[in-house]
Scaffold this motif. Structure first.
Motif, PDB file in Angstrom:
ATOM      1  N   GLY A   1       0.762  -1.238   0.000  1.00  0.00           N
ATOM      2  CA  GLY A   1       0.000   0.000   0.000  1.00  0.00           C
ATOM      3  C   GLY A   1       0.790   1.284   0.000  1.00  0.00           C
ATOM      4  O   GLY A   1       0.217   2.352   0.247  1.00  0.00           O
ATOM      5  N   VAL A   2       2.088   1.251  -0.306  1.00  0.00           N
ATOM      6  CA  VAL A   2       2.901   2.463  -0.336  1.00  0.00           C
ATOM      7  C   VAL A   2       2.789   3.112  -1.719  1.00  0.00           C
ATOM      8  O   VAL A   2       2.983   2.454  -2.746  1.00  0.00           O
ATOM      9  CB  VAL A   2       4.372   2.148  -0.019  1.00  0.00           C
ATOM     10  CG1 VAL A   2       5.224   3.417  -0.140  1.00  0.00           C
ATOM     11  CG2 VAL A   2       4.501   1.547   1.374  1.00  0.00           C
ATOM     12  N   ASP A   3       2.481   4.408  -1.744  1.00  0.00           N
ATOM     13  CA  ASP A   3       2.394   5.143  -3.006  1.00  0.00           C
ATOM     14  C   ASP A   3       3.782   5.607  -3.443  1.00  0.00           C
ATOM     15  O   ASP A   3       4.588   6.080  -2.622  1.00  0.00           O
ATOM     16  CB  ASP A   3       1.473   6.355  -2.855  1.00  0.00           C
ATOM     17  CG  ASP A   3       0.015   5.953  -2.693  1.00  0.00           C
ATOM     18  OD1 ASP A   3      -0.338   4.836  -3.108  1.00  0.00           O
ATOM     19  OD2 ASP A   3      -0.764   6.771  -2.147  1.00  0.00           O
ATOM     20  N   ILE A   4       4.050   5.503  -4.736  1.00  0.00           N
ATOM     21  CA  ILE A   4       5.346   5.879  -5.297  1.00  0.00           C
ATOM     22  C   ILE A   4       5.118   6.677  -6.574  1.00  0.00           C
ATOM     23  O   ILE A   4       4.244   6.348  -7.380  1.00  0.00           O
ATOM     24  CB  ILE A   4       6.212   4.641  -5.605  1.00  0.00           C
ATOM     25  CG1 ILE A   4       6.482   3.835  -4.329  1.00  0.00           C
ATOM     26  CG2 ILE A   4       7.529   5.048  -6.257  1.00  0.00           C
ATOM     27  CD1 ILE A   4       7.294   2.563  -4.570  1.00  0.00           C
ATOM     28  N   THR A   5       5.913   7.725  -6.757  1.00  0.00           N
ATOM     29  CA  THR A   5       5.904   8.491  -8.002  1.00  0.00           C
ATOM     30  C   THR A   5       7.275   8.394  -8.649  1.00  0.00           C
ATOM     31  O   THR A   5       8.306   8.629  -7.993  1.00  0.00           O
ATOM     32  CB  THR A   5       5.555   9.969  -7.752  1.00  0.00           C
ATOM     33  OG1 THR A   5       4.243  10.051  -7.186  1.00  0.00           O
ATOM     34  CG2 THR A   5       5.594  10.762  -9.047  1.00  0.00           C
ATOM     35  N   LEU A   6       7.312   8.054  -9.926  1.00  0.00           N
ATOM     36  CA  LEU A   6       8.550   7.952 -10.699  1.00  0.00           C
ATOM     37  C   LEU A   6       8.604   9.108 -11.693  1.00  0.00           C
ATOM     38  O   LEU A   6       7.613   9.416 -12.354  1.00  0.00           O
ATOM     39  CB  LEU A   6       8.607   6.622 -11.459  1.00  0.00           C
ATOM     40  CG  LEU A   6       8.308   5.353 -10.657  1.00  0.00           C
ATOM     41  CD1 LEU A   6       8.402   4.134 -11.562  1.00  0.00           C
ATOM     42  CD2 LEU A   6       9.256   5.224  -9.471  1.00  0.00           C
ATOM     43  N   LEU A   7       9.761   9.740 -11.807  1.00  0.00           N
ATOM     44  CA  LEU A   7       9.939  10.864 -12.720  1.00  0.00           C
ATOM     45  C   LEU A   7      10.921  10.507 -13.829  1.00  0.00           C
ATOM     46  O   LEU A   7      11.912   9.817 -13.592  1.00  0.00           O
ATOM     47  CB  LEU A   7      10.448  12.088 -11.960  1.00  0.00           C
ATOM     48  CG  LEU A   7       9.529  12.652 -10.869  1.00  0.00           C
ATOM     49  CD1 LEU A   7      10.182  13.851 -10.198  1.00  0.00           C
ATOM     50  CD2 LEU A   7       8.166  13.023 -11.438  1.00  0.00           C
ATOM     51  N   ASP A   8      10.624  11.010 -15.022  1.00  0.00           N
ATOM     52  CA  ASP A   8      11.479  10.827 -16.195  1.00  0.00           C
ATOM     53  C   ASP A   8      11.760   9.351 -16.434  1.00  0.00           C
ATOM     54  O   ASP A   8      12.889   8.871 -16.305  1.00  0.00           O
ATOM     55  CB  ASP A   8      12.793  11.602 -16.019  1.00  0.00           C
ATOM     56  CG  ASP A   8      13.588  11.682 -17.305  1.00  0.00           C
ATOM     57  OD1 ASP A   8      13.020  11.389 -18.376  1.00  0.00           O
ATOM     58  OD2 ASP A   8      14.789  12.017 -17.239  1.00  0.00           O
ATOM     59  N   VAL A   9      10.721   8.633 -16.799  1.00  0.00           N
ATOM     60  CA  VAL A   9      10.791   7.187 -17.016  1.00  0.00           C
ATOM     61  C   VAL A   9      10.941   6.925 -18.506  1.00  0.00           C
ATOM     62  O   VAL A   9      10.180   7.460 -19.325  1.00  0.00           O
ATOM     63  CB  VAL A   9       9.522   6.493 -16.482  1.00  0.00           C
ATOM     64  CG1 VAL A   9       9.588   4.994 -16.712  1.00  0.00           C
ATOM     65  CG2 VAL A   9       9.343   6.812 -14.988  1.00  0.00           C
ATOM     66  N   GLY A  10      11.897   6.117 -18.889  1.00  0.00           N
ATOM     67  CA  GLY A  10      12.105   5.832 -20.302  1.00  0.00           C
ATOM     68  C   GLY A  10      12.573   4.414 -20.525  1.00  0.00           C
ATOM     69  O   GLY A  10      13.300   3.853 -19.709  1.00  0.00           O
ATOM     70  N   GLY A  11      12.108   3.807 -21.621  1.00  0.00           N
ATOM     71  CA  GLY A  11      12.535   2.455 -21.933  1.00  0.00           C
ATOM     72  C   GLY A  11      12.009   1.991 -23.267  1.00  0.00           C
ATOM     73  O   GLY A  11      11.079   2.573 -23.839  1.00  0.00           O
TER      74      GLY A  11
END
Length: 474
Positions: free
Chosen positions: A70-80
């Protein structure tokens, strides 16, 4: 920072209904997201064949996630790179992540507060003991200060920087564990991208700490408050490539102050109020970014060849000469013009062709810059007692390092120093650059502090067979 791994579901904020399972990993190699399904939403085509949007490269500014617990996470500048498998259930995508912010969801790269911890910071600050021995003399009772306190505050353009300390730990019916922590806290006047905070706020302090103690310093934790988060919301734990794990044992103040330590200044002995030092340092950092960058490159790199370390130290000293404190002219403008005129008159009297004389005059009038050796000597002498000790032990030090720099920078040019001598000359250049920078920031008597350090004395003694010992010359 320890290794972090979490399984959960991930989605783009603008397509929250399209969620894919995956695993986020943060370790010494950086941050990586592996998802089992296309991170970009699928769109049915007119002929009924499923097309994956962004079928080759996916670059997403913001990705949200929620772990299994249940932990919220935000990822920035994701590329693949996105694959196009058949069937779609076999999709596996690997994405690089610039920064993972654990502890909340937000919609843009904008932060209003930051808090950073470094492995040597607590020892450098030396806050008051968390145990209060004055409250009680009983051996059966220990009074512990658990509140947060502020050790210094500086108003920097764009925000406020504070040095704070507190206590963290855990307690239970049979055991209590408490640790003192120290951090750099930054309150910004306007929201800033995380990279700007890192480059313009965290890095300058990181550089000051490294130059002060003369050792590699690790950024062990960075926490950020998104601009759209409430003032009581906890800061997000930011994980990215620069953040490193804490050493097994926290460095002690004794490690900073022992006889052989390269430390030049700590909070308690700066000789200037810490608020003034911080303000002056952030102003100086903007002026001397190039010199500081070269000086600290060996401290941040896990391995460098001796030629690279020497080259970095030399470039730092050379860059220090490009500031208003030094003049780049060999002589004043009028004297230079008179000298050129005298040479022109002599050439004309000797019958040299007019075209040749005119060419020589143009060249000579444009060449009034100091030789490299003289520039290095200027910086060495500006280091006060430190520079005097170097020149006394090795009068040819400026010309020696200038000659070695040519050999290091230009393959094929002969070099006069072997590997051992190059190392020690580079060490002395590093001491000189550290001394000049800290003196410019307002640290009192830093040149004499340098001369008093055993490590500096030993380095100077190695400059050559005729080098005199500087022991006791402080």
């Amino acid at each position: 920072m320890d290794v972090y791994s979490a399984e959960g579901v991930w989605w783009r904020p603008e397509a929250s209904q399209h969620r894919v399972p995956g695993t986020l990993t943060s370790d010494e190699d950086g941050v990586q997201l592996v998802v089992y399904g296309p991170l970009g939403p699928s769109i049915p085509s007119k002929v009924g064949v499923v097309k994956i949007e962004g079928s080759e490269w996916v670059a997403t500014p913001v990705v949200h996630g929620r772990t299994r617990d249940g932990v919220d996470i935000t990822l920035l500048d994701v590329g693949g790179l996105m694959s196009l498998p058949v069937p779609a259930a076999e999709v596996r995508e690997t994405h690089t992540v610039s920064v993972a912010c654990i502890g909340g969801h937000f919609g843009e790269d904008a932060f209003i507060e930051a808090r950073a911890e470094f492995d040597w910071l607590d020892a450098w600050l030396d806050p008051p003991s968390i145990v209060d021995d004055n409250v009680t003399g009983s051996r059966d009772e220990t009074i512990v200060r658990v509140g947060r306190s502020e050790l210094a505050r500086a108003e920097i353009v764009g925000g406020t920087l504070r040095l704070i300390t507190g206590v963290a730990g855990r307690e239970g019916p049979s055991a209590i564990h408490l640790d003192r922590w120290s951090a750099v806290s930054i309150d910004l006047n306007e929201p800033q991208p995380w990279q700007t905070i890192l480059d313009s706020w965290i890095r300058p302090f990181h550089d000051l700490l490294t130059i002060s103690i003369g050792r590699p310093v690790r950024l062990t934790e960075l926490r950020l408050r998104p601009a759209d988060a409430g003032p009581r919301a906890p800061l997000c734990d930011a994980r990215f490539g620069v953040v490193q794990a804490q050493r097994k044992a926290s460095p002690s103040q004794q490690a900073l102050l022992n006889y052989s330590a390269p430390t030049l200044v700590t909070r308690r002995d700066a000789g200037v109020p810490l608020e003034e030092l911080l303000t002056a340092w952030y102003e100086l950092w903007l002026q001397e970014r190039e010199a500081i960058m070269h000086l600290l490159a060996p401290f941040h790199a896990s391995f460098m060849y001796s030629q690279h370390k020497f080259g970095a130290a030399f470039q730092a000293v050379e860059a220090l000469h490009h500031t208003p404190r030094f003049t780049g002219r060999e002589m004043d403008r009028r004297s230079h013009q008179e000298r050129v005129a005298a040479i022109v008159r002599a050439a004309q009297a000797a019958g040299v062709e007019d075209d040749t004389v005119a060419w020589a005059e143009r060249v000579l009038r444009s060449r009034n810059d100091k030789p490299l050796t003289q520039k290095i000597e200027d910086v060495v002498r500006s280091a006060g007692a430190c520079g005097d000790a170097v020149l006394k032990a090795a009068p040819t030090f400026p010309s020696t390092v200038a000659g070695e720099r040519a050999g290091v920078s230009h393959p094929g040019v002969g070099r006069s120093l072997d590997a051992a001598d190059r190392y020690w000359h580079g060490e002395v250049l590093t001491w000189i650059a550290r001394t000049v920078l800290l003196a410019a920031a307002g640290v009192n008597d830093v040149d004499r502090r340098t001369v008093a350090r055993a490590a500096f004395q030993h380095a100077v003694e190695q400059l050559g067979p005729t080098a005199e010992s500087v022991s006791g010359s402080g």
